[in-house]
Design an enzyme around this catalytic site. Structure first.
Site, short mmCIF file in Angstrom:
data_model
loop_
_atom_site.label_atom_id
_atom_site.label_comp_id
_atom_site.label_asym_id
_atom_site.label_seq_id
_atom_site.Cartn_x
_atom_site.Cartn_y
_atom_site.Cartn_z
N GLY A 189 57.14 -7.44 11.53
CA GLY A 189 57.55 -7.29 12.93
C GLY A 189 58.08 -5.89 13.17
O GLY A 189 57.94 -5.01 12.34
N ASN A 190 58.63 -5.69 14.33
CA ASN A 190 59.23 -4.40 14.62
C ASN A 190 60.50 -4.58 15.44
O ASN A 190 60.74 -5.65 15.99
CB ASN A 190 58.22 -3.49 15.32
CG ASN A 190 57.73 -4.11 16.60
OD1 ASN A 190 58.47 -4.22 17.58
ND2 ASN A 190 56.48 -4.54 16.62
N ARG A 191 61.28 -3.54 15.52
CA ARG A 191 62.57 -3.63 16.20
C ARG A 191 62.39 -3.49 17.70
O ARG A 191 62.40 -2.41 18.24
CB ARG A 191 63.50 -2.52 15.68
CG ARG A 191 63.97 -2.78 14.27
CD ARG A 191 64.84 -1.64 13.77
NE ARG A 191 66.06 -1.50 14.56
CZ ARG A 191 67.06 -0.70 14.23
NH1 ARG A 191 66.96 0.03 13.14
NH2 ARG A 191 68.12 -0.62 14.99
N SER A 192 62.22 -4.59 18.37
CA SER A 192 62.19 -4.57 19.83
C SER A 192 62.92 -5.81 20.29
O SER A 192 62.62 -6.92 19.85
CB SER A 192 60.74 -4.60 20.33
OG SER A 192 60.70 -4.89 21.71
N ALA A 200 56.24 -3.88 22.21
CA ALA A 200 56.08 -3.10 20.98
C ALA A 200 55.07 -3.86 20.12
O ALA A 200 55.45 -4.71 19.31
CB ALA A 200 57.41 -2.94 20.28
#
Ligand code: CTP
Ligand code: CA
Length: 222
Positions: free
Chosen positions: A33-36, A100
């Site tokens: 995942g990503n930091r959003s 994102a």
């Protein structure tokens, strides 16, 4: 001032917006995942609905309540988000791609939880590129007005301009992330770039920024 202007600019306009991260599953218990947090996209959706727009929000996994008056569709992966955008883009006057999106997904998700083998010290995952959702939309004949986002850790404006032209966007909102900026925060600072203008929106709450941004987009729409 924005509230009144936005009510005139957005009344009965249709806005499609993506927000949040996408999660790309590795196995039943793990993902990439990503930091959003989704806060910026949700704030825009809320402000648009408040201005009288018909808002469809396609959301990755976030822990935020659905803004009042917004139709929300939950997805997990980039491919799922892409499928929903393909269903809704043609009905929209404007598409804001605030999500994102994970650039890559795991080629083959494991059916069972991957086990750590005691005599193995490393492992690798085979990743394949996800579809570029916003670039797909701008390639369509019946495309709406398209606004992208660019969260960058360096060279913010030049990278954003590059994305504006490469993805054939009508407008891009650039912001600096990292070093305590941008992520999981209630405020932000944006540079809004189109072919005709560059506007700096100073640090403020994401809801105030949303109103300002909707005024800029609304004017460009009409
Ligand atoms: N985007 C998208 N689909 C993707 C990747 C990105 O629709 N698979 C959209 C984002 O929602 C955003 C814009 O494209 O509006 C820019 O995203 P960004 O990740 O900054 O662009 P990339 O082309 O993926 O470049 P980078 O190498 O910086 O990640
Ligand atoms: Ca990316």
């Amino acid at each position: 001032a924005e509230l009144l202007a936005n009510a005139q600019l957005w009344k009965q306009r249709r806005l499609l917006i993506t927000a949040g991260p996408t999660y790309e599953d590795i196995d039943p218990v793990r993902f990439i995942g990503n930091r959003s947090s989704g806060k910026m996209g949700y704030a825009i959706a809320e402000a648009a609905a408040c201005a009288g727009a018909e808002v469809t929000l396609i959301s990755g996994p976030v822990s935020l309540p659905t803004p009042f008056g917004v139709e929300r569709i939950d997805v997990r992966s980039a491919e799922q988000m892409f499928a929903e955008v393909q269903k809704y883009y043609a009905a929209a006057d404007c598409f804001i791609s605030a999500a994102a999106v994970a650039d890559f997904r795991v080629e083959q998700m494991a059916e069972q939880k991957l086990k750590k083998q005691n005599d193995v010290d490393s492992m690798s995952l085979n990743l394949v590129k996800n579809p570029d959702i916003v670039a797909w939309v701008t390639a369509q004949q019946d495309k709406p007005f398209v606004v992208g986002f660019a969260a960058e850790t360096e060279n913010v404006e030049s990278y954003a301009r590059d994305k504006l032209s490469r993805k054939k966007l009508d407008m891009i909102c650039a912001n600096q992330v990292g070093q305590g900026l941008g992520f999981e925060r209630d405020d932000n600072r944006l540079t809004v770039i189109s072919a005709s203008e560059t506007l700096a929106l100073p640090q403020s709450s994401k809801s105030e920024l949303s109103s300002k941004l909707l005024k800029i987009i609304g004017k460009a729409l009409s």
